[in-house]
Design an enzyme around this catalytic site. Structure first.
Site, PDB file in Angstrom:
ATOM      1  CG  ASP A   1      -1.799   1.235   1.203  1.00 41.65           C
ATOM      2  OD1 ASP A   1      -2.555   1.329   0.575  1.00 41.65           O
ATOM      3  OD2 ASP A   1      -1.582   2.379   2.154  1.00 41.65           O
TER       4      ASP A   1
ATOM      5  CB  THR B   1      -1.800   6.016  -1.998  1.00 45.93           C
ATOM      6  OG1 THR B   1      -1.632   4.439  -1.901  1.00 45.93           O
ATOM      7  CG2 THR B   1      -2.884   6.534  -1.250  1.00 45.93           C
ATOM      8  CB  THR B   2       0.852   3.199  -5.611  1.00 49.47           C
ATOM      9  OG1 THR B   2       0.805   2.436  -4.212  1.00 49.47           O
ATOM     10  CG2 THR B   2       2.173   2.862  -6.348  1.00 49.47           C
TER      11      THR B   2
ATOM     12  CG  ASP C   1      -6.862   0.808  -0.090  1.00 45.72           C
ATOM     13  OD1 ASP C   1      -6.799   1.858   0.714  1.00 45.72           O
ATOM     14  OD2 ASP C   1      -5.451   0.422  -0.371  1.00 45.72           O
TER      15      ASP C   1
END
Length: 523
Positions: A64, A97-98, A390
């Protein structure tokens, strides 16, 4: 005629470090790219995990992006801006997020090439700002004109969890439970009470034992073993007061000169403690959750009255229970109205290994749901919790923020194509910055291809060709390496809000870093 000597003027302390001009820009760009590269290999369903070990020896294993960047001990101020991109993405839409971090790093990399070609940073910033507007329009055009039914939302949840640690339970089964949880807290107007979705983890079983509880799960033991372990059609009270002997706020002493006086004092104390249980029983209460201390004698009186009671309940758990059963948190038990109490279909104490969990199901006045995640180790359940969180956020974002788009890099290919087309109509040097933005966005599907085991050059050629011919083209993982195809046919979907937020936040961070030409750092 006298000449005044010019004396050196010092405005900074001697130990202050100052970096200016291109050196400052190079340092900031390298720092931002380094952070983005740290999470690049975690992108996509075939992304790898990172093991993070802090100074105390605590180990975190995850892919994550927000967790990785949050756990890293980053000092460089520009690198921290990339971390903030991931944090903003996490807070706003919960996923991607990545993607946001990698895109920010790629925008900086492309900007560095432009600066080497003597483009002014302001021109790059203006080009990026214009490209963002084009990209957002392209994302809107890629949004599917389809009803967000349970099956479509399940595909969104599954896409969000694919490649993350879901243990031996399939992402498909977890996705169905995630969608059921979101639907449970959605009212007739389509509004979602996100705070009523709770995620609880407990080790001691395989992840296939994960289940959906229509209610609240609390890790507490009853006050005494004599209390019932199961109550059906329960009337519930949530209390925020000590069920103990009252103590005066004034420092006083009482002089007892006879046995009768001592007996009277003890009897008064016992009457007060018995009164707590009697008041609750007379109000028809079956289950009590108290956030304060409960005296052992009060617990015994409650047990004799057949009341199941729990003490020292965390405030967050008390709020969740009150919301679930429709109760009010009471500051006193002296006057209890029926409106202050909540109702549940059942309150059960279930044994999980050597631990007891309280399961409150079927809240009568308010909806609440809990995803009880199981796993063999703490590392497994922690990563499973991140994956499910998520997925929940992704489904909520799809419902609340406007639909879904094709995943697997297809939206990024469409955005890059549209931005590149628009760049041809832009005059001046700004055109180069807009084209660089398109190249940066294309780095995302290229990274997906690399992480899947495909040749990135061949993959990009195939993606562009398939996109021009079919209108949608993404990296489909499967077998030894991936392939190029229509992600919608494979059920690979992402919330459009995740893409919008990633593009916007990544561009803002990159442009902010590019505007910096002077770094003044105190030791």
């Amino acid at each position: 005629m006298s000449t005044r000597m010019q004396q050196p003027l010092y405005i900074l302390t001697e130990d202050t470090q100052r970096t200016r001009g291109r050196d400052a820009q190079d340092s900031n760009i390298r720092a931002g790219r380094a952070v983005a590269n740290a999470v690049r290999t975690t992108l996509g369903p075939r992304g790898m995990d990172k093991m993070l070990v802090d100074a105390s020896g605590t180990v975190v294993v995850t892919n994550d992006g927000a967790t990785i960047l949050g756990e890293m001990d980053i000092e460089h101020p520009a690198a921290k801006m990339i971390v903030e991109v991931a944090e903003t993405q996490e807070e706003s839409v919960g996923d991607g997020t990545t993607t946001a971090a990698v895109l920010a790093g790629e925008l900086l990399a492309r900007a560095e090439d432009l600066l080497d070609d003597d483009l002014h940073p302001t021109v790059v910033v203006e080009g990026y700002d214009e490209a963002v507007g084009i990209a957002l329009t392209a994302i809107d055009e890629m949004t599917l004109a389809a009803e967000l039914d349970d099956d479509l939302l399940a595909r969104v949840a599954e896409s969000s969890m694919t490649g993350k640690g879901t243990g031996d339970v399939s992402a498909e089964r977890l996705a169905e439970r995630v969608v059921a949880a979101v639907r449970h807290v959605t009212d007739d107007d389509g509004d979602i009470d996100h705070d009523s979705i709770h995620i609880t983890t407990h080790t001691g079983a395989s992840s296939s034992a994960t289940r959906l509880v229509e209610g609240v799960v609390v890790d507490k033991d009853p006050l005494t073993d004599a209390m019932p372990r199961s109550v059906a059609e329960a009337t519930v009270a949530v209390v925020d007061v000590k069920l103990d002997v009252r103590k005066s706020s004034v420092d006083t002493e009482y002089s007892i000169t006879s046995v009768d006086q001592l007996d009277a004092a003890l009897e008064a104390e016992e009457t007060e403690l018995r009164g707590y249980a009697s008041t609750l029983a007379d109000a028809g209460v079956d289950v009590v959750f108290c956030t304060k201390k409960v005296d052992d004698r009060v617990a015994n009186h409650l047990a004799r009255a057949g009341i199941l009671a729990f003490g020292n309940v965390k405030g967050s758990d008390a709020s969740a229970i009150a919301r679930a059963v429709g109760a009010r948190r009471l500051g006193t038990v002296a006057d209890i109205d029926l409106e202050d109490l909540g109702y549940a279909d059942s309150v059960d104490i279930e044994r999980f290994g050597t631990d007891d969990l309280v399961v409150v199901e079927g809240g009568a006045a308010a909806a609440a749901v809990t995803l009880l995640l199981r796993g063999g180790t703490e590392h497994v359940v922690d990563e499973l919790e991140r994956a499910v969180t998520d997925a929940v956020d992704g489904v909520v974002a799809a419902v609340e923020s406007g639909g879904v788009v094709p995943g697997a890099g297809a939206t990024e290919i469409a955005v890059a194509s549209r931005v590149r087309e628009a760049a041809a109509r832009i005059a001046g040097r700004k055109q180069l910055a807009v084209e660089a933005f398109a190249d940066a966005v294309e780095a995302l599907p290229r990274t997906l291809a690399e992480n899947t085991g495909m040749d990135p050059i061949d993959a990009m050629v195939d993606l562009r060709t398939h996109h021009e011919r079919e209108g949608r083209a993404g990296i489909i993982s499967g077998g030894r390496t991936g392939s190029v195809g229509d992600p919608v046919e494979y059920g690979i979907l992402d919330p459009a809000a995740v893409k919008r937020e990633a593009v916007g936040s990544a561009a803002e961070a990159a442009t902010m870093i590019l505007r910096i030409d002077d770094v003044i750092a105190a030791r």
